[in-house]
Write a protein that holds these residues in place. Structure first.
Motif, PDB file in Angstrom:
ATOM      1  N   PRO A   1       0.636  -1.108  -0.183  1.00 14.33           N
ATOM      2  CA  PRO A   1      -0.042  -0.082  -0.037  1.00 14.33           C
ATOM      3  C   PRO A   1       1.001   1.179   0.100  1.00 14.33           C
ATOM      4  CG  PRO A   1      -0.831  -1.703   1.776  1.00 14.33           C
ATOM      5  CD  PRO A   1       0.457  -2.152   1.100  1.00 14.33           C
ATOM      6  N   THR A   2       0.387   2.371  -0.639  1.00 12.39           N
ATOM      7  CA  THR A   2       1.339   3.605  -0.773  1.00 12.39           C
ATOM      8  C   THR A   2       1.193   4.267   0.366  1.00 12.39           C
ATOM      9  OG1 THR A   2      -0.800   4.842  -1.391  1.00 12.39           O
ATOM     10  CG2 THR A   2       0.690   3.637  -3.226  1.00 12.39           C
ATOM     11  N   ASP A   3       0.415   4.228   1.299  1.00 12.10           N
ATOM     12  CA  ASP A   3       0.538   4.581   2.551  1.00 12.10           C
ATOM     13  C   ASP A   3       1.124   4.146   3.727  1.00 12.10           C
ATOM     14  OD1 ASP A   3      -1.371   2.683   2.849  1.00 12.10           O
ATOM     15  OD2 ASP A   3      -2.824   4.024   4.082  1.00 12.10           O
ATOM     16  N   MET A   4       1.861   2.829   3.203  1.00  8.04           N
ATOM     17  CA  MET A   4       2.661   2.192   4.447  1.00  8.04           C
ATOM     18  C   MET A   4       4.183   2.069   4.189  1.00  8.04           C
ATOM     19  SD  MET A   4       2.332  -2.066   4.940  1.00  8.04           S
ATOM     20  CE  MET A   4       0.821  -1.782   5.781  1.00  8.04           C
ATOM     21  N   LEU A   5       4.761   2.585   5.335  1.00 11.90           N
ATOM     22  CA  LEU A   5       6.296   2.521   5.132  1.00 11.90           C
ATOM     23  C   LEU A   5       6.774   1.193   4.879  1.00 11.90           C
ATOM     24  CD1 LEU A   5       7.367   5.022   8.269  1.00 11.90           C
ATOM     25  CD2 LEU A   5       7.216   5.232   5.463  1.00 11.90           C
ATOM     26  N   LEU A   6       7.805   0.963   4.131  1.00 10.41           N
ATOM     27  CA  LEU A   6       8.504  -0.261   3.798  1.00 10.41           C
ATOM     28  C   LEU A   6       8.537  -1.036   5.114  1.00 10.41           C
ATOM     29  CD1 LEU A   6       9.444  -2.300   1.930  1.00 10.41           C
ATOM     30  CD2 LEU A   6      11.829  -1.169   2.146  1.00 10.41           C
ATOM     31  N   ALA A   7       9.313  -0.688   6.045  1.00 11.12           N
ATOM     32  CA  ALA A   7       9.564  -1.272   7.386  1.00 11.12           C
ATOM     33  C   ALA A   7       8.405  -1.745   8.321  1.00 11.12           C
ATOM     34  CB  ALA A   7      10.511  -0.453   8.164  1.00 11.12           C
ATOM     35  N   ASP A   8       7.180  -0.905   7.791  1.00 11.85           N
ATOM     36  CA  ASP A   8       6.352  -1.564   8.718  1.00 11.85           C
ATOM     37  C   ASP A   8       5.282  -2.411   8.040  1.00 11.85           C
ATOM     38  OD1 ASP A   8       6.646   0.642  10.451  1.00 11.85           O
ATOM     39  OD2 ASP A   8       5.353   2.121   9.292  1.00 11.85           O
ATOM     40  N   ALA A   9       5.833  -2.840   6.754  1.00 11.56           N
ATOM     41  CA  ALA A   9       4.820  -4.055   6.164  1.00 11.56           C
ATOM     42  C   ALA A   9       4.841  -5.139   7.023  1.00 11.56           C
ATOM     43  CB  ALA A   9       5.582  -4.388   4.939  1.00 11.56           C
ATOM     44  N   PRO A  10       3.704  -5.952   7.128  1.00 12.93           N
ATOM     45  CA  PRO A  10       3.508  -6.990   7.977  1.00 12.93           C
ATOM     46  C   PRO A  10       4.238  -8.132   7.851  1.00 12.93           C
ATOM     47  CG  PRO A  10       1.567  -6.862   6.589  1.00 12.93           C
ATOM     48  CD  PRO A  10       2.610  -5.486   6.352  1.00 12.93           C
TER      49      PRO A  10
ATOM     50  N   LEU B   1       8.380  -3.241  -4.501  1.00 13.31           N
ATOM     51  CA  LEU B   1       7.192  -4.032  -3.872  1.00 13.31           C
ATOM     52  C   LEU B   1       5.892  -3.015  -4.059  1.00 13.31           C
ATOM     53  CD1 LEU B   1       9.060  -4.908  -0.632  1.00 13.31           C
ATOM     54  CD2 LEU B   1       7.700  -6.456  -2.015  1.00 13.31           C
ATOM     55  N   ARG B   2       6.060  -1.635  -4.345  1.00 12.14           N
ATOM     56  CA  ARG B   2       4.972  -1.141  -4.626  1.00 12.14           C
ATOM     57  C   ARG B   2       4.405  -1.120  -6.396  1.00 12.14           C
ATOM     58  NH1 ARG B   2       4.251   1.879  -0.091  1.00 12.14           N
ATOM     59  NH2 ARG B   2       5.973   2.056   1.028  1.00 12.14           N
ATOM     60  N   ALA B   3       5.049  -1.888  -7.246  1.00 17.81           N
ATOM     61  CA  ALA B   3       4.699  -2.084  -8.505  1.00 17.81           C
ATOM     62  C   ALA B   3       3.700  -3.158  -8.395  1.00 17.81           C
ATOM     63  CB  ALA B   3       6.122  -2.608  -9.328  1.00 17.81           C
ATOM     64  N   PRO B   4       2.360  -2.947  -9.286  1.00 14.65           N
ATOM     65  CA  PRO B   4       1.471  -4.088  -9.077  1.00 14.65           C
ATOM     66  C   PRO B   4       2.178  -5.210  -9.841  1.00 14.65           C
ATOM     67  CG  PRO B   4       0.968  -2.235 -10.512  1.00 14.65           C
ATOM     68  CD  PRO B   4       2.109  -1.669  -9.948  1.00 14.65           C
ATOM     69  N   ARG B   5       1.719  -6.269  -9.361  1.00 15.14           N
ATOM     70  CA  ARG B   5       2.164  -7.740  -9.907  1.00 15.14           C
ATOM     71  C   ARG B   5       0.947  -8.675  -9.813  1.00 15.14           C
ATOM     72  NH1 ARG B   5       6.887  -5.873  -9.551  1.00 15.14           N
ATOM     73  NH2 ARG B   5       8.678  -6.263  -8.991  1.00 15.14           N
ATOM     74  N   GLY B   6       0.933  -9.420 -11.128  1.00 16.61           N
ATOM     75  CA  GLY B   6      -0.267 -10.550 -11.129  1.00 16.61           C
ATOM     76  C   GLY B   6      -0.014 -11.653 -10.081  1.00 16.61           C
TER      77      GLY B   6
END
Length: 82
Positions: A35-44, A75-80
């Motif tokens: 998600p664009t509003d999530m910091l990389l280091a905060d990803a679950p 990680l922000r680029a959409p992937r199928g």
């Protein structure tokens, strides 16, 4: 001071993840898009140690910052998903 250039495989090794092309690709496919509003280091999906490494290296503007930025973008680029 000379800056080092690190590859995704080296960052993945630092994070304790698979470093081969298939492993990196699978990781990006599984966890994208972030998600664009999530910091990389905060990803679950990060362990506490991984998140700390990412935060510290970015805050220190260390040699790893450039490759961490590239990981963030990937990680922000959409992937199928298959």
């Amino acid at each position: 001071m000379e800056k080092s250039f690190h590859r995704f495989s080296e960052l993945f090794a630092q994070l304790g993840l698979r470093t081969d092309e298939a492993g990196i690709g699978a990781f990006l496919k599984t966890h994208s898009p972030l998600p664009t509003d999530m910091l990389l280091a905060d990803a679950p999906f990060w362990t506490p140690a991984q998140a700390t490494l990412l935060r510290e290296e970015l805050l220190d503007d260390a040699d790893w910052a450039e490759v961490i930025d590239r990981l963030n973008a990937a990680l922000r680029a959409p992937r199928g998903r298959s």
